[in-house]
Write a protein that holds these residues in place. Structure first.
Motif, mmCIF file in Angstrom:
data_model
loop_
_atom_site.group_PDB
_atom_site.id
_atom_site.type_symbol
_atom_site.label_atom_id
_atom_site.label_comp_id
_atom_site.label_asym_id
_atom_site.label_seq_id
_atom_site.Cartn_x
_atom_site.Cartn_y
_atom_site.Cartn_z
ATOM 1 N N GLY A 241 0.776 -1.233 0.000
ATOM 2 C CA GLY A 241 0.000 0.000 0.000
ATOM 3 C C GLY A 241 0.805 1.279 0.000
ATOM 4 N N SER A 243 3.404 4.146 -1.311
ATOM 5 C CA SER A 243 3.944 4.668 -2.561
ATOM 6 C C SER A 243 5.401 4.227 -2.705
ATOM 7 N N GLN A 267 -1.546 -6.080 -7.119
ATOM 8 C CA GLN A 267 -1.991 -4.692 -7.347
ATOM 9 C C GLN A 267 -1.580 -3.773 -6.205
ATOM 10 N N PHE A 268 -1.726 -4.293 -4.962
ATOM 11 C CA PHE A 268 -1.401 -3.458 -3.796
ATOM 12 C C PHE A 268 0.111 -3.210 -3.669
ATOM 13 N N TYR A 271 3.000 0.236 -6.773
ATOM 14 C CA TYR A 271 2.886 1.695 -6.717
ATOM 15 C C TYR A 271 4.254 2.370 -6.817
ATOM 16 N N SER A 281 1.178 4.800 -11.002
ATOM 17 C CA SER A 281 1.145 3.389 -11.403
ATOM 18 C C SER A 281 2.516 2.886 -11.836
ATOM 19 N N VAL A 303 -9.137 -3.873 -6.715
ATOM 20 C CA VAL A 303 -9.995 -3.028 -5.884
ATOM 21 C C VAL A 303 -11.291 -2.774 -6.633
ATOM 22 N N TYR A 347 -13.952 1.852 -0.798
ATOM 23 C CA TYR A 347 -13.232 2.468 -1.919
ATOM 24 C C TYR A 347 -14.198 3.367 -2.671
ATOM 25 N N HIS A 354 -7.852 5.652 -4.487
ATOM 26 C CA HIS A 354 -8.726 4.501 -4.732
ATOM 27 C C HIS A 354 -8.893 4.255 -6.228
ATOM 28 N N GLN A 357 -5.729 2.688 -7.550
ATOM 29 C CA GLN A 357 -5.655 1.265 -7.201
ATOM 30 C C GLN A 357 -6.518 0.428 -8.151
ATOM 31 N N TRP A 358 -7.725 0.937 -8.403
ATOM 32 C CA TRP A 358 -8.657 0.266 -9.317
ATOM 33 C C TRP A 358 -8.030 0.148 -10.703
ATOM 34 N N GLY A 383 -10.024 -5.990 -1.169
ATOM 35 C CA GLY A 383 -10.237 -5.097 -2.311
ATOM 36 C C GLY A 383 -11.712 -4.952 -2.637
#
Lengths: 547, 466
Positions: A241, A243, A267-268, A271, A281, A303, A347, A354, A357-358, A383
């Protein structure tokens, strides 16, 4: 008890056996797919329908101490979502943390017949198996949390690798687990022992601890590959989560070299940007590494906008999120083994992070070149609920729908990812891979995820529809182990599913080292710690290289 | 002389079995290090090594009594007859309630919830009359908590609030929280500061380094003052007039809480069942949560019955809610105050009751007991109690942890498998409840399909037409 059955006229999507939408007869006998059945077999006419193997969820949280804490924490999340009983099935309640019965039935109503609980502290294994027995229809297994285990850390630190191998195998046997799970390896000790701090770098060592997360990850990847578990270590990387965490993720994957490893909810962990600031991303970098390294499998942890429940063994992360949500929060430390954090979450489309993340989740799906190694998941319920899978499938299969959805989200976030440029649409065959064939292969479950002769007769039959969300949320038939559980959208009977676990070989001598440690530092007796066979009800052992 | 020698030989030859690492299910400590010496012929435990005074009594008193296994209206019947009568009673009731469950295995608890689901009844456990307010507070603010082993290994500040473990949970101090030596507490008690907060000086005061005695009914105010002090809010010395605790004492405690390395707040029914109830529990849980901004801090209710934690867990995983659950609409609804047993009885809602391992007939409010006397009651208990005496159907069952195995959940949600000491001629709760469940389900399926196809035929019919 399961009758023989012949399913005719349906379009079969069975990627493992290279069948891509051809009309083909599927025959079932004694709970298995067979070549042919006698004329007396029940016939299901699947004209205009799509036939796939039952879905396989490689990563979800549906049973055990943390899930039950979440249920107790959030009556408000279930109150509006009751799950009524039928003459055949039990009642329950839904929301993002459904009761056991509701969880089993709801997976079945989506055509899923196997689901793996992804994080169980060893001391919670007995509880999980009790809940599994009350989770109907689906087959299941769980991954045991060993990445913050103090006894194992000591062995790695002291380079007692032979004993480490034995102890890991002992723990897997003692808990009836399917593989090992690492969550924020090395992060529990600073959390519990150093005023709620955390590790932030895979190579971080402190003055009083010479063990880095990387050394822990490496040790587990080596031992599991050596012992040949059907599924490699299931890894929740450090820095979830945050950055800039994609560097940690790349480094974690590099640590595996060419050995097998599964990266959970990737995905999490994709970043860019600076810690404490808004992320950007790095899906392309992560996707590129995964694409080029066939030893790596991953699930996305998509998410989905709306309610979720954060539940994780990564206690420091949950505390960070508590700072954002400002609401109720649970922390639950498990002696010598694990931590845990839980909080309700939502979310929201208008929030930059959010949306990003999606978008990153979707990017990862769309940039993946090998659908066999990227698995559809929402890290349920982190998610979003598994009940959102049909909508996620529509997002992947329908570019027009995706563009409509993109209009509703934070536009600034879309500038920091490549989603708007991606035109790819998943095919039905690719969906069959990321929801069944792929996860079954990654799990080493040879009788799951396909419809070839000898496979388990776990079959889902969908009406072919243009609206893929509707199609995948309402299968007309769901057959589990040859029994018709759902016909014409109605439950017809009930069943318990079985538990998958592994039994890697180990030398009993390891107990001589374990016992004194237990006597000193655990609060239950060593002999009462391992889970005995009675908790397995129906079960199947999947072979490892050493079992 | 000869006779005497013979007698001695007989005693030495007694058929003694030793059960190691057995578990005492008397209280929520669920100590699993018992060494039970069992006289196999006489079917009783003659020695329970490691047990506390309560545990010793628990093991000594559970012998096999000569009594009927099943009775209807006080007359002995076969178990089968009693199961049939119990099932018919439950199926025919409009508002059947299930209650108790805290002194039986989670396996039995699972059957009890299933029965209640099938009969669309109401299920509640003894939680509603002990730590129910803590459950409600938990829903409001959450909880930072840990297993007891973590307390043993790490806690350097241990606070007991509104409880008297020296008498209610005698081994809590020695086994888990005060004297044991752990990983980061190698000197045991010397590495810990122990604080006791209670309205009176109980036997537990002996272990306390600091004793704080607020005015009765002022726990909430003391907790709220501590929350303020922890956050750096200045308080007036008037607080002493309100709470009975001087400001300096509170300031000192707040400082200790922030400065400790790993703190724990244990709390009992002195907090949850006095003025304020779930506000009290909520204030304490919120205080522990607040403290995590400065250090690691956990809280834990000290639960009473051996498997009351299991009851919460089982009801929660099967229904989604921990207690006070009603199935009358065909799905679970949670509403403490309406669906809790004191209320379903006192309000006169219940028209049949299934009571498992509990004795509301002796400890409920008078109005509730009066109603219990007017409705058919089915009981499962190891002993004769006030509730079994007023029962329509009474089953005598074996004792969990002594005669039967199964699973219990310790107060910190750690589950343990029981090692029974000797066999009982009486069936266990799970077996009876399973039989009732089976019969209840048969009756319900019969009712729902009366005049139509049977369930199985319907399944076939649904597949065949295609």
């Amino acid at each position: 008890m399961s009758a023989s059955m012949r399913i005719v006229n349906g379009q079969v999507y069975d990627p493992k056996n290279n069948i891509d939408g051809e009309v083909k007869e599927i025959c079932v006998e004694d709970g298995k797919i067979v070549d042919s059945v006698s004329d007396e077999a029940t016939i299901i006419d699947a004209k205009g329908m799509v036939i796939m193997a039952g879905g396989v969820d490689i990563h979800c949280h549906i049973a055990g101490p943390k899930v039950n804490l979440a249920r107790k924490l959030t009556p408000e999340a279930r109150r509006h979502d009751p799950h009524p009983s039928t003459p055949f099935t039990r009642s329950g309640s839904g929301g993002t943390t459904p009761s056991t019965f509701a969880a089993g039935y709801r997976y079945a109503t989506l055509g899923y017949t196997t689901a793996m609980e992804a994080a169980v502290s060893p001391i919670g294994a007995r509880h999980v198996l009790e809940e599994f027995e009350d989770t109907p229809i689906i087959d299941k297994g769980f991954y045991v949390l060993l990445g913050n285990n103090i006894f194992l850390h000591n062995l790695i630190r002291e380079k007692r690798i032979e004993e480490f191998d034995q102890a890991v195998a002992w723990w897997v046997n003692a808990t009836k687990a399917y593989t090992v799970k690492l969550v924020n390896p090395g992060g529990d000790e600073p959390w519990k022992g150093k005023r709620n701090s955390n590790v932030s770098n895979i190579d971080e060592k402190s003055d009083d601890d010479t063990l880095s997360p990387r050394q822990i990850i490496e040790a587990f990847i080596k031992t599991v590959n050596k012992q040949g578990y059907p599924h490699p270590p299931h890894i929740h990387c450090n820095n979830l989560g945050h950055s800039g965490n994609y560097i940690t993720t790349l480094e974690t994957m590099k640590t595996a070299g060419d050995l097998r490893a599964h990266i959970a909810h990737i995905q999490f962990h994709s970043y860019g940007g600076e810690v404490g600031k808004n992320p950007i991303s790095k899906a392309a970098e992560i996707a590129e590494y995964v694409n080029n390294h066939p030893n790596i499998t991953c699930d996305v942890g998509q998410v989905m906008f709306g309610d979720s429940t954060i539940m994780t063994a990564d206690a420091p992360l949950a505390y960070v999120l508590k700072g954002h949500s400002k609401g109720k929060w649970v922390n639950a430390d498990t002696e010598c083994e694990s931590g845990c954090g839980i909080l309700p979450f939502a979310y929201q489309e208008h929030i930059y992070v959010h949306t990003l993340q999606w978008a990153i989740g979707l990017e990862l799906f769309l940039l993946s070149e090998d659908p066999w190694r990227i698995v559809l998941s929402t890290d349920h319920p982190n998610g979003g609920s598994f009940m959102a899978y049909p909508k996620l499938i529509k997002l992947l299969m329908d570019e027009k729908f995706r563009r409509e959805e993109m209009k509703r989200v934070n536009q600034k976030a879309l500038l920091n990812c490549s989603l708007p440029e991606l035109k790819r649409e998943y095919t039905l065959s690719e969906i069959a891979i990321i929801t069944r064939a792929g996860p079954a292969r990654a799990l080493g479950l040879e009788t799951k995820g396909h419809l070839g002769v000898g496979a388990d007769a776990d079959i889902t039959i969908y009406d072919l529809m243009d609206d893929k969300e509707l199609m995948f949320s309402t299968p007309r038939y769901v057959i589990k182990s040859g029994n018709t559980m759902i016909a014409n959208h109605e439950f017809k009977t009930d069943s318990k599913g079985k538990v998958y676990h592994i039994t890697p070989d180990y030398d009993n001598k390891i107990e001589e080292s374990l016992k004194p440690f237990f006597e000193d530092y655990y609060s239950i007796e060593f002999s009462n710690y391992p889970v005995d066979d009675r908790y397995l009800h129906q079960h199947e052992i999947i072979k490892t290289k050493t079992s | 002389m000869i006779e005497k020698t013979n007698k001695k030989v007989v005693e030495e030859n007694k058929n003694i079995k030793i059960v190691h690492d057995a578990t005492c299910t008397f209280c929520g400590c669920v100590c699993d290090d018992m060494e039970l010496h069992v006289d196999v012929d006489e079917k009783r435990i003659i020695k329970s090594k490691n047990a506390c005074v309560l545990g010793r009594a628990w093991f000594a008193e559970h012998t096999i009594e000569n009594a009927p296994a099943a009775m209807i209206d006080g007359k002995e019947v076969t178990i089968e007859e009693a199961i049939e009568e119990a099932a018919q009673t439950l199926v025919n009731a409009k508002f059947p309630i299930t209650y108790g469950l805290s002194d039986t295995t989670s396996e039995a608890q699972r059957q009890a919830v299933a029965i209640t689901d099938y009969i669309k009844g109401n299920i509640d456990t003894t939680t509603s009359v002990c730590h129910g307010p803590s459950g409600l507070a938990f829903q409001g603010v959450g909880e930072s908590t840990s297993t007891l082993g973590e307390v043993k290994n790490r806690a350097d500040l241990v606070i007991y609030w509104g409880g008297n473990p020296a008498e209610s949970h005698p081994r809590h101090f020695g086994r888990y929280a005060v004297t044991p030596k752990g990983m980061f507490t190698p000197n045991g008690k010397k590495d810990r500061t122990v604080v006791l907060v209670d309205v009176r000086k109980t036997k537990s005061a002996g272990v306390a380094d600091i004793l704080i005695t607020p005015k009765p009914g002022k726990d909430f105010e003391v907790l709220w003052a501590l929350r303020a002090l922890v956050k750096g809010v200045k308080l007036s010395s008037d607080i002493e007039k309100e709470t009975g605790v001087p400001l300096e004492i509170l300031t000192d405690l707040a400082k200790r809480m922030k400065e400790c390395r790993f703190g724990v707040l244990f709390f009992g029914m002195g907090l949850t069942m006095t003025r304020g109830r779930h506000f009290n529990s909520g204030a304490l849980l919120a205080l522990a949560t607040d403290l995590n901004e400065y250090t690691h801090f956990v809280a834990k209710p000290v639960r009473g019955h051996g498997n009351v934690t299991g009851a919460d867990n089982v009801v929660a995983w099967q229904t989604g809610y921990p207690f006070g659950v009603n199935f009358s609409r065909g799905y679970p609804r949670f509403n403490p105050g309406e669906f809790t047993t004191v209320d379903t009885l006192s309000n006169g809602d219940a028209d049949a009751a299934l009571i498992v391992a509990s004795d509301p007939g002796s400890n409920f409010p008078k109005k509730a007991i009066e109603h219990l006397k007017n409705i058919p009651v089915i009981t499962l208990d190891t002993k004769t109690t006030d509730t079994t005496k007023l029962s329509h159907v009474a089953f005598k069952t074996s004792t969990y942890g002594i005669n039967t195995s199964g699973t219990v959940y310790r107060m910190d949600d750690v589950s343990i498998t029981l090692r029974p000491a000797f066999e009982s001629p009486f069936p266990d709760d799970e077996k009876i409840l399973k039989s009732i469940k089976k019969r209840v389900h048969e009756l319900i399926l019969k009712n729902s399909h009366s005049g139509g196809a049977s369930g199985e035929a319907k399944v076939a019919a649904a597949v065949n037409p295609l």
